[in-house]
Design a protein around this motif. Sequence first.
Motif, PDB file in Angstrom:
ATOM      1  N   THR A  53      11.045  68.037 119.960  1.00 33.79           N
ATOM      2  CA  THR A  53      10.211  67.032 119.294  1.00 33.79           C
ATOM      3  C   THR A  53      11.055  65.853 118.820  1.00 33.79           C
ATOM      4  OG1 THR A  53       8.824  68.846 118.517  1.00 33.79           O
ATOM      5  CG2 THR A  53       8.518  66.722 117.450  1.00 33.79           C
ATOM      6  N   ALA A  54      12.202  66.178 118.235  1.00 33.05           N
ATOM      7  CA  ALA A  54      13.067  65.116 117.699  1.00 33.05           C
ATOM      8  C   ALA A  54      13.604  64.235 118.825  1.00 33.05           C
ATOM      9  CB  ALA A  54      14.222  65.738 116.912  1.00 33.05           C
ATOM     10  N   ILE A  55      14.044  64.852 119.909  1.00 32.65           N
ATOM     11  CA  ILE A  55      14.580  64.084 121.042  1.00 32.65           C
ATOM     12  C   ILE A  55      13.499  63.161 121.624  1.00 32.65           C
ATOM     13  CG2 ILE A  55      15.461  64.292 123.412  1.00 32.65           C
ATOM     14  CD1 ILE A  55      17.566  65.175 121.633  1.00 32.65           C
ATOM     15  N   SER A  56      12.291  63.723 121.788  1.00 35.22           N
ATOM     16  CA  SER A  56      11.200  62.927 122.370  1.00 35.22           C
ATOM     17  C   SER A  56      10.877  61.705 121.515  1.00 35.22           C
ATOM     18  CB  SER A  56       9.927  63.772 122.507  1.00 35.22           C
ATOM     19  OG  SER A  56      10.194  64.930 123.226  1.00 35.22           O
ATOM     20  N   ALA A  57      11.000  61.861 120.203  1.00 34.74           N
ATOM     21  CA  ALA A  57      10.718  60.728 119.318  1.00 34.74           C
ATOM     22  C   ALA A  57      11.845  59.701 119.342  1.00 34.74           C
ATOM     23  CB  ALA A  57      10.491  61.235 117.893  1.00 34.74           C
ATOM     24  N   LEU A  58      13.080  60.167 119.492  1.00 33.83           N
ATOM     25  CA  LEU A  58      14.227  59.257 119.364  1.00 33.83           C
ATOM     26  C   LEU A  58      14.553  58.511 120.654  1.00 33.83           C
ATOM     27  CD1 LEU A  58      16.670  61.436 117.213  1.00 33.83           C
ATOM     28  CD2 LEU A  58      15.400  59.410 116.469  1.00 33.83           C
ATOM     29  N   VAL A  59      14.424  59.174 121.788  1.00 32.92           N
ATOM     30  CA  VAL A  59      14.896  58.561 123.040  1.00 32.92           C
ATOM     31  C   VAL A  59      14.237  57.200 123.331  1.00 32.92           C
ATOM     32  CG1 VAL A  59      14.871  58.825 125.557  1.00 32.92           C
ATOM     33  CG2 VAL A  59      15.842  60.626 124.127  1.00 32.92           C
ATOM     34  N   PRO A  60      12.890  57.069 123.213  1.00 39.65           N
ATOM     35  CA  PRO A  60      12.306  55.745 123.462  1.00 39.65           C
ATOM     36  C   PRO A  60      12.830  54.685 122.502  1.00 39.65           C
ATOM     37  CG  PRO A  60      10.594  57.433 123.297  1.00 39.65           C
ATOM     38  CD  PRO A  60      11.874  58.064 122.873  1.00 39.65           C
ATOM     39  N   ARG A  61      13.110  55.087 121.286  1.00 41.03           N
ATOM     40  CA  ARG A  61      13.638  54.125 120.304  1.00 41.03           C
ATOM     41  C   ARG A  61      15.085  53.737 120.630  1.00 41.03           C
ATOM     42  NH1 ARG A  61      11.310  53.283 114.931  1.00 41.03           N
ATOM     43  NH2 ARG A  61       9.108  53.815 115.087  1.00 41.03           N
ATOM     44  N   PHE A  62      15.867  54.700 121.083  1.00 42.44           N
ATOM     45  CA  PHE A  62      17.219  54.341 121.538  1.00 42.44           C
ATOM     46  C   PHE A  62      17.129  53.321 122.666  1.00 42.44           C
ATOM     47  CE2 PHE A  62      18.996  58.423 119.753  1.00 42.44           C
ATOM     48  CZ  PHE A  62      19.938  57.818 118.953  1.00 42.44           C
ATOM     49  N   GLY A  64      14.685  51.252 123.348  1.00 37.27           N
ATOM     50  CA  GLY A  64      14.005  50.003 123.057  1.00 37.27           C
ATOM     51  C   GLY A  64      14.527  49.195 121.898  1.00 37.27           C
ATOM     52  N   GLU A  65      15.068  49.848 120.888  1.00 34.10           N
ATOM     53  CA  GLU A  65      15.312  49.091 119.653  1.00 34.10           C
ATOM     54  C   GLU A  65      16.594  49.506 118.914  1.00 34.10           C
ATOM     55  OE1 GLU A  65      12.847  50.721 116.270  1.00 34.10           O
ATOM     56  OE2 GLU A  65      11.497  51.210 117.932  1.00 34.10           O
ATOM     57  N   SER A  66      17.508  50.182 119.589  1.00 34.48           N
ATOM     58  CA  SER A  66      18.709  50.619 118.871  1.00 34.48           C
ATOM     59  C   SER A  66      19.733  49.484 118.780  1.00 34.48           C
ATOM     60  CB  SER A  66      19.325  51.830 119.565  1.00 34.48           C
ATOM     61  OG  SER A  66      19.668  51.526 120.892  1.00 34.48           O
ATOM     62  N   LEU A 101      20.411  54.331 115.650  1.00 38.95           N
ATOM     63  CA  LEU A 101      19.115  54.134 115.000  1.00 38.95           C
ATOM     64  C   LEU A 101      19.291  54.385 113.507  1.00 38.95           C
ATOM     65  CD1 LEU A 101      16.767  55.997 117.514  1.00 38.95           C
ATOM     66  CD2 LEU A 101      16.870  53.521 117.145  1.00 38.95           C
ATOM     67  N   CYS A 102      18.556  53.624 112.700  1.00 36.12           N
ATOM     68  CA  CYS A 102      18.698  53.713 111.244  1.00 36.12           C
ATOM     69  C   CYS A 102      17.530  54.479 110.620  1.00 36.12           C
ATOM     70  CB  CYS A 102      18.761  52.312 110.657  1.00 36.12           C
ATOM     71  SG  CYS A 102      20.139  51.350 111.291  1.00 36.12           S
ATOM     72  N   GLY A 103      17.655  54.678 109.307  1.00 37.07           N
ATOM     73  CA  GLY A 103      16.663  55.459 108.576  1.00 37.07           C
ATOM     74  C   GLY A 103      15.240  54.948 108.723  1.00 37.07           C
ATOM     75  N   ASP A 104      15.082  53.629 108.859  1.00 35.67           N
ATOM     76  CA  ASP A 104      13.726  53.086 108.989  1.00 35.67           C
ATOM     77  C   ASP A 104      13.191  53.188 110.416  1.00 35.67           C
ATOM     78  OD1 ASP A 104      15.382  51.167 110.106  1.00 35.67           O
ATOM     79  OD2 ASP A 104      14.528  49.468 108.987  1.00 35.67           O
ATOM     80  N   PHE A 259      27.610  47.996 109.667  1.00 34.30           N
ATOM     81  CA  PHE A 259      27.299  49.260 110.362  1.00 34.30           C
ATOM     82  C   PHE A 259      26.108  49.120 111.314  1.00 34.30           C
ATOM     83  CE2 PHE A 259      29.577  51.226 106.717  1.00 34.30           C
ATOM     84  CZ  PHE A 259      30.453  52.018 107.450  1.00 34.30           C
ATOM     85  N   TYR A 260      25.148  48.265 110.961  1.00 33.09           N
ATOM     86  CA  TYR A 260      23.863  48.291 111.677  1.00 33.09           C
ATOM     87  C   TYR A 260      23.449  46.948 112.276  1.00 33.09           C
ATOM     88  CZ  TYR A 260      23.817  52.448 108.757  1.00 33.09           C
ATOM     89  OH  TYR A 260      24.172  53.604 108.146  1.00 33.09           O
ATOM     90  N   GLY A 261      24.211  45.894 112.012  1.00 34.68           N
ATOM     91  CA  GLY A 261      23.876  44.588 112.578  1.00 34.68           C
ATOM     92  C   GLY A 261      22.698  43.895 111.931  1.00 34.68           C
ATOM     93  N   ARG A 262      22.205  44.457 110.859  1.00 35.97           N
ATOM     94  CA  ARG A 262      21.074  43.840 110.158  1.00 35.97           C
ATOM     95  C   ARG A 262      21.063  44.347 108.714  1.00 35.97           C
ATOM     96  NH1 ARG A 262      16.267  47.502 110.304  1.00 35.97           N
ATOM     97  NH2 ARG A 262      16.901  49.344 111.479  1.00 35.97           N
ATOM     98  N   ALA A 263      20.216  43.742 107.880  1.00 34.63           N
ATOM     99  CA  ALA A 263      20.072  44.184 106.492  1.00 34.63           C
ATOM    100  C   ALA A 263      18.608  44.506 106.226  1.00 34.63           C
ATOM    101  CB  ALA A 263      20.553  43.099 105.535  1.00 34.63           C
TER     102      ALA A 263
END
Length: 264
Positions: A53-62, A64-66, A101-104, A259-263
Motif C-alpha cells: 500500500t505504501a509503495i503504491s501511494a509513493l511511487v506516482p509521487r516520486f 511526478g512531484e519529488s 518526498l516530504c511530510g506534506d 534539504f527540500y528545495g522549497r519552504a
Amino acid sequence: MDTMQDIIDLDRYPLDRPESPEWQALVARARAELARDGMFNLEGFLKPEAIGTAISALVPRFDGESFTHARKHNIYFRKEIPGLAPGHPALREFETVNRTLCGDQIGGVVAALYDWPGFARFLAAAMEKPVLHTMDDPLARVNAMAYGEGEALNWHFDRSEFTTTLLLQAPEAGGEFEYRSDLRSDDDPNYEGVARLLAGGDPALKRLTLGAGTLNVFKGKNTAHRVTPVKGARARIITVFSFYERPGVRFTEEEQRGFYGRAA
Ligand SMILES: [Fe+2]
C-alpha cells in the motif's frame, strides 16, 4: 483508515501493549543491540500488505512531484573544517543523488505510523529517552527517499544521535548499507582514520543488506556510513522518521530549502 494491526506485525512486535512483559523484552533487546552494534533492526516490522500500500501511494509521487536532491559533499557536509587543510584526504568529496518526498506529500500507512503514539513511545524507551515527540515541521517530519540505478547516499556522519528508518523496497542489487562503527568520538575527530576509510582502506568496514519492511534504528553521529549505488531497475525506497525530545521542533527556512528545495 488503517489500524496499526494492519500496518505493524504486532504479534511479533507488541508496540500496542506498552509496559507488557513482551514489550519490555523487545525494549531490552533493542537497548542491548544499540549498545553492542550501534543499531537494531526489526525485520518484518511492516506487514507485507502495508508495504504494498505504501509503495503504491509513493511511487506516482516520486515520478511526478519529488525533489531531486543531487549534491557533492564531504563526510562532514561542511566546506571547511577548522584545523584541516583544504586538500586533506578526509575532506574528499563524493556525490549523493536521490529523489525526496516530504511530510506534506506522504500520507496513508507511513504517516499513520509516524503519528501513532505507540511508535514514539517504543522508540523513546529503546533510545532511553524520557519521551519523544513528532516534529511540527510539515516537510521534515517524515521523508521518503528513492534511490534509482546509480544513485547513492554517500559517506557522512548524522546530525542527530539516532536515525529511524523503514525500508519499503530493496533494490535488485547494490544499495547496501556500509558503516564503520565509532570511527571518531566526541573528543577525537580521527581525521587520519576518516581519510583511510574514504580511500577504501579500512578493514573494520561492515556491510548490511536489509529486507523490505525492516525498521532500523541507528546511531550515526560518530559511525561513518553510506548506501552504495543502486543497481538495476528497481529503486531503493526508504522512509525516515524524525523525532525530538522537545515538542514543536521545526527546521529553519534555510534548512528546509537546503534539504527540500522549497519552504513550507
Ligand atoms: Fe545517515
